[in-house]
Write a protein that holds these residues in place. Structure first.
Motif, short mmCIF file in Angstrom:
data_model
loop_
_atom_site.label_atom_id
_atom_site.label_comp_id
_atom_site.label_asym_id
_atom_site.label_seq_id
_atom_site.Cartn_x
_atom_site.Cartn_y
_atom_site.Cartn_z
N GLU A 62 0.82 -1.21 0.00
CA GLU A 62 0.00 0.00 0.00
C GLU A 62 0.86 1.26 0.00
N LEU A 63 1.93 1.26 0.79
CA LEU A 63 2.83 2.41 0.78
C LEU A 63 3.44 2.63 -0.60
N LYS A 64 3.76 1.52 -1.27
CA LYS A 64 4.34 1.61 -2.62
C LYS A 64 3.37 2.28 -3.58
N TRP A 65 2.11 1.80 -3.63
CA TRP A 65 1.20 2.40 -4.61
C TRP A 65 0.78 3.81 -4.21
N ARG A 66 0.69 4.11 -2.92
CA ARG A 66 0.36 5.48 -2.51
C ARG A 66 1.46 6.46 -2.91
N GLU A 76 -10.94 -2.96 -4.75
CA GLU A 76 -10.61 -4.34 -5.13
C GLU A 76 -9.16 -4.39 -5.65
N HIS A 77 -8.95 -4.78 -6.92
CA HIS A 77 -7.61 -4.95 -7.47
C HIS A 77 -7.21 -3.80 -8.40
N ARG A 78 -7.82 -2.65 -8.22
CA ARG A 78 -7.52 -1.50 -9.07
C ARG A 78 -7.43 -0.22 -8.25
N GLU A 106 -12.19 2.11 -17.12
CA GLU A 106 -13.23 1.23 -17.63
C GLU A 106 -13.61 0.39 -16.42
N PHE A 107 -14.86 0.00 -16.32
CA PHE A 107 -15.34 -0.64 -15.10
C PHE A 107 -15.70 -2.10 -15.34
N GLU A 108 -15.52 -2.91 -14.29
CA GLU A 108 -15.83 -4.34 -14.35
C GLU A 108 -17.33 -4.60 -14.26
N VAL A 189 -5.55 2.23 -12.51
CA VAL A 189 -4.30 1.46 -12.57
C VAL A 189 -4.62 0.07 -12.03
N GLU A 190 -4.11 -0.94 -12.72
CA GLU A 190 -4.31 -2.32 -12.27
C GLU A 190 -3.30 -2.70 -11.20
N LEU A 191 -3.72 -3.51 -10.24
CA LEU A 191 -2.81 -4.08 -9.25
C LEU A 191 -2.62 -5.56 -9.56
N PRO A 192 -1.50 -6.20 -9.26
CA PRO A 192 -0.33 -5.65 -8.60
C PRO A 192 0.44 -4.75 -9.53
N LEU A 193 1.16 -3.79 -8.95
CA LEU A 193 1.90 -2.81 -9.73
C LEU A 193 3.15 -3.44 -10.32
N LYS A 194 3.46 -3.01 -11.52
CA LYS A 194 4.74 -3.38 -12.12
C LYS A 194 5.73 -2.27 -11.80
N ASN A 195 6.99 -2.61 -11.66
CA ASN A 195 8.00 -1.60 -11.36
C ASN A 195 8.11 -0.61 -12.51
N LYS A 196 8.19 0.69 -12.15
CA LYS A 196 8.31 1.72 -13.19
C LYS A 196 9.73 1.76 -13.68
#
Length: 196
Positions: A62-66, A76-78, A106-108, A189-196
């Motif tokens: 969570e700290l990473k994506w924040r 959920e996963h986004r 876009e929504f699920e 943005v989709e989770l899990p995050l890929k490294n930038k």
């Protein structure tokens, strides 16, 4: 408060506070946290703290994506970002979302749509990531595949002179909209995050 105390105990034992590499150079390899903890901790403390490793990993994620995506909210996963102040055309919305490292939303399903649109304002109109294809069907702007969830407001979609873009207002549904008009926008943005 108990969770915080246990997490602090865990951090002190492992020497790896939430993955801050500058403080703990031993924790630079993903997945090493648990291994290092096992190596450093005696059997009694391992029984107490080991169940916390998933919780600590969740906090690190969570700290990473924040940090990577300030202003985004998780559902959920986004991750979603609802722009409230900036008004842009469709083309500008595409450029802005590239800067943010995201896609237009876009929504699920309706549940996700309603949850994200709770962050919208009643008078706002928001670009979403759906566009009219050459065949007249509606596709994801990101994947170019048929859109996953289309919840048209009554009387929509309306055929426009130019290929239509899609917008929404107050969580009531989506509608076709001329691309040169200016609106707010919603990114994801989709989770899990890929490294930038």
């Amino acid at each position: 408060m108990q969770k915080l105390a246990v997490v602090l105990f865990y951090v002190i034992i492992t020497g790896c506070p939430h993955g801050f590499e500058a403080i703990s150079p031993n924790c630079t390899t993903p997945g090493r946290l648990h291994k290092e903890f096992e190596e450093m901790c005696q059997r009694p403390c391992l029984r107490i703290a080991a169940p916390l490793t998933p919780y600590v990993q969740q906090l690190q994620d969570e700290l990473k994506w924040r940090k990577m995506y300030p202003g985004f909210e998780k559902y959920e996963h986004r991750l979603f970002y609802v722009e409230q102040a900036e008004l842009v055309s469709w083309a500008e919305a595409i450029a802005v979302r590239h800067k943010k490292g995201a896609q237009l939303a876009e929504f699920e399903d309706d549940e996700e749509f309603q949850a994200v649109l709770k962050k919208s304002t009643p008078r706002g109109t928001y670009w979403v990531g759906i566009t009219e294809g050459k065949d007249g069907g509606f596709t994801s702007e990101d994947t170019k595949q048929p859109a996953r969830f289309l919840n048209w407001v009554y009387g929509q979609p309306i055929k426009l002179k130019d290929p239509a873009r899609v917008a929404t207002r107050s969580g009531k549904g989506i509608f076709t909209h001329p691309c040169q008009l200016i609106n707010n926008y919603i990114c994801r943005v989709e989770l899990p995050l890929k490294n930038k």
